[in-house]
Design a protein around this motif. Structure first.
Motif, PDB file in Angstrom:
ATOM      1  N   THR A 416       0.837  -1.205   0.000  1.00 56.10           N
ATOM      2  CA  THR A 416       0.000   0.000   0.000  1.00 56.10           C
ATOM      3  C   THR A 416       0.861   1.240   0.000  1.00 56.10           C
ATOM      4  N   HIS A 436      -9.116   0.001   1.271  1.00 62.47           N
ATOM      5  CA  HIS A 436      -8.606  -0.614   0.041  1.00 62.47           C
ATOM      6  C   HIS A 436      -8.160   0.398  -1.006  1.00 62.47           C
ATOM      7  N   ASN A 438      -5.895   2.656  -1.139  1.00 62.85           N
ATOM      8  CA  ASN A 438      -4.466   2.894  -1.316  1.00 62.85           C
ATOM      9  C   ASN A 438      -3.672   1.606  -1.520  1.00 62.85           C
ATOM     10  N   VAL A 439      -4.404   0.470  -1.680  1.00 62.30           N
ATOM     11  CA  VAL A 439      -3.711  -0.805  -1.872  1.00 62.30           C
ATOM     12  C   VAL A 439      -3.218  -0.896  -3.316  1.00 62.30           C
ATOM     13  N   THR A 440      -1.976  -1.332  -3.487  1.00 62.96           N
ATOM     14  CA  THR A 440      -1.421  -1.576  -4.829  1.00 62.96           C
ATOM     15  C   THR A 440      -1.370  -3.073  -5.063  1.00 62.96           C
TER      16      THR A 440
END
Length: 524
Positions: A416, A436, A438-440
């Motif tokens: 993230t 969720h 900012n989750v990569t």
């Protein structure tokens, strides 16, 4: 007119006969060779008998053009390099005639006559023309003739002036007389003390003596220790030098008894009037190697530290000393001034008044950025054990929680871009609020059954990624893409468990679902 003698007439007749015989030999040589005949001539009847190697030389080699009475008898007349081999280039430089040294039987075996030789000995005695200087010869720049003569090479006059190298190269007891058994034990080379002019009168150099002074300076061989000498067990060389006997360096190592026996102010310098009052004996503090640099023993000193450590008698409290009402001995010990036991109880003011990086260790460059004063977190009893208050910390969590200053993000953390404080709180690191947004990466990078809940065992068999059907806002509400469902038939999911199955009022049939229904519209 003087008449010829009988002897000279006989000689002339002999020569005439010889000439006649040789002429007959030359004139008839062709015919005689064909007939196998030979004519012998006794050359010994002439004034030049043919001996040695000359006996086998053909007549015409010497009697050129058939001439007999004019044939020369000197060696050099024929041995001139034209008629016969002459003197070689490497021949000795001499005025002697050939026959003076050489014989006809063997040219190489010559008897040498030095009287007619020209040039120096070394011009021939160079190891090539004649025997030269042997490898063991005395090293010298003199010519052979300066020491040797032609009558006897061994018995020669010797001149040291032209000798190169040290004396011992010859005076080794073999080539020439060497050092006697009674010689003073010394490592000097001969020429340090002796001269070639006179061997007996030597100048003495102590530098190379390899024995103790007392071996010679015993009062017999040489002057020994006087009766007034300081009683000491030292050997001479401990204090004296060979350059000057009077100026001695004193070595206390061999002296017995206490210092004060001599250092009484009379025999030697004693305790000064300004000396620190102490009951110690000299050797308790002072050493014989350096009187000034004394090791101090506080055990015999009376009074408090400040009675001496007042900046006059001895070093006092420096201007940079921590402001305190403690006396010296509260913190310092006499064994080591630098190693102190520190008592914060008598210190006034805040920590930073001392812990500023000058008087005492200050805040390190790696310290957590904070507006707290030291005592907010640290205690004087233990600097390392701190109570931490996040409320005064400046900056983001990651400025400290970087894996160096404080625990950082673990290797298995969700991928993230969010900062720590987007999910975590300082009051309790766990549980964390999750976003969720900012989750990569894909869902399965976390929802793999390890980092987070993964696909359950009852999930439809499909190659779809999670996000193809599920949403982060609601996991249960899904949109299904049947095109990615793997083989197995509709009933593998639509069994009333995983997905809605055949209703009760469905016509009884052995058909599979997709015989009648399509994935685009169930009713059609």
């Amino acid at each position: 007119m003087q008449l010829p003698t009988a002897r000279s007439l006989l000689a002339q007749v002999s020569v005439a006969l010889v000439c006649l015989a040789i002429a007959l030999c030359l004139a008839l040589s062709a015919a005689q060779a064909q007939e196998g005949a030979s004519i012998t001539f006794d050359h010994f009847a002439t004034s030049f008998p043919l001996t040695g190697q000359h006996a086998s030389v053909p007549c015409q080699s010497c009697h050129v053009g058939g001439l007999f009475d004019t044939t020369p008898t000197e060696c050099s007349a024929c041995h001139n390099g034209s008629l016969a081999p002459g003197k070689s280039r490497g021949h000795l430089a001499t005025t002697n005639a050939c026959e003076t040294c050489h014989v006809t039987s063997l040219f190489s075996n010559a008897h040498m006559d030095h009287d007619q030789t020209v040039g120096t000995c070394a011009s021939c005695h160079n190891g090539q023309v004649a025997i030269g200087k042997p490898a063991g010869h005395i090293k010298t720049s003199s010519d052979c003739a300066e020491c040797h003569n032609t009558l006897s090479y061994v018995s020669g006059t010797f001149d040291h002036s032209a000798v190169t190298g040290t004396c011992v190269t010859c005076h080794d007891g073999k080539s020439a007389t060497g050092k006697s058994a009674k010689h003073i034990p010394v490592g000097n080379v001969c020429e340090d003390c002796h001269t070639t002019a006179t061997w007996a009168n030597a100048r003495f150099d102590h530098g190379g003596v390899s024995s103790a002074c007392a071996m010679c300076h015993d009062g017999k061989t040489a002057t020994g220790k006087s009766a007034k000498h300081i009683p000491v067990g030292n050997v001479c060389e401990d204090c004296h030098t060979t350059t000057t006997w009077a100026n001695a360096r004193f070595d206390h190592g061999g002296v017995s008894s206490a210092c004060a026996v001599c250092h009484d102010g009379k025999t030697a310098t004693g305790k000064s009037a300004k000396h620190i009052p102490a009951s110690n004996v000299c050797e308790d503090c002072h050493t014989t190697t350096a009187w000034a640099n004394a090791r101090f023993d506080h055990s015999a000193v009376t009074g408090t530290c400040v009675s001496c450590h007042n900046g006059k008698t001895a070093t006092g409290k420096p201007t940079t000393h921590i402001p305190t009402s403690n006396v010296c001995e509260d913190c310092h010990v006499t064994q080591s001034w630098q190693n102190v036991r520190f008592d914060h109880a008598a210190v006034t003011g805040t920590c930073v008044s001392c812990h500023d990086g000058k008087k005492a260790t200050g805040k390190p460059s790696t310290h957590i950025p904070t507006s707290n004063v030291c005592e907010d977190c640290h205690v004087t009893q233990s600097w390392q054990n701190v109570r931490f208050d996040h409320s005064a910390v400046t900056g983001t969590c990651a400025t400290c929680h970087d894996g160096r200053k404080a625990t950082g993000k673990p290797a298995n953390h969700i991928q993230t871009t969010a900062g720590c404080d987007a999910c975590h709180r300082t009051t309790a690191w766990l549980p964390a609020s999750f976003d969720h947004a900012n989750v990569t990466g894909s869902c399965v990078s976390c929802h793999n059954g390890g980092s987070a809940t993964g696909k359950p065992a009852t999930h439809p068999q499909t190659t779809n990624a999670c996000e193809a059907c599920h949403r982060t806002t609601g996991w249960g509400s899904t949109r299904v893409d049947h095109s990615e469902v793997q083989a197995g038939g509709c009933v593998s999911c639509h069994d009333g468990g995983i997905a809605e199955g055949k209703p009760r009022d469905h016509p009884r049939t052995s058909n599979v679902c997709d015989d009648c229904h399509s994935t685009r519209s169930w009713d059609r």
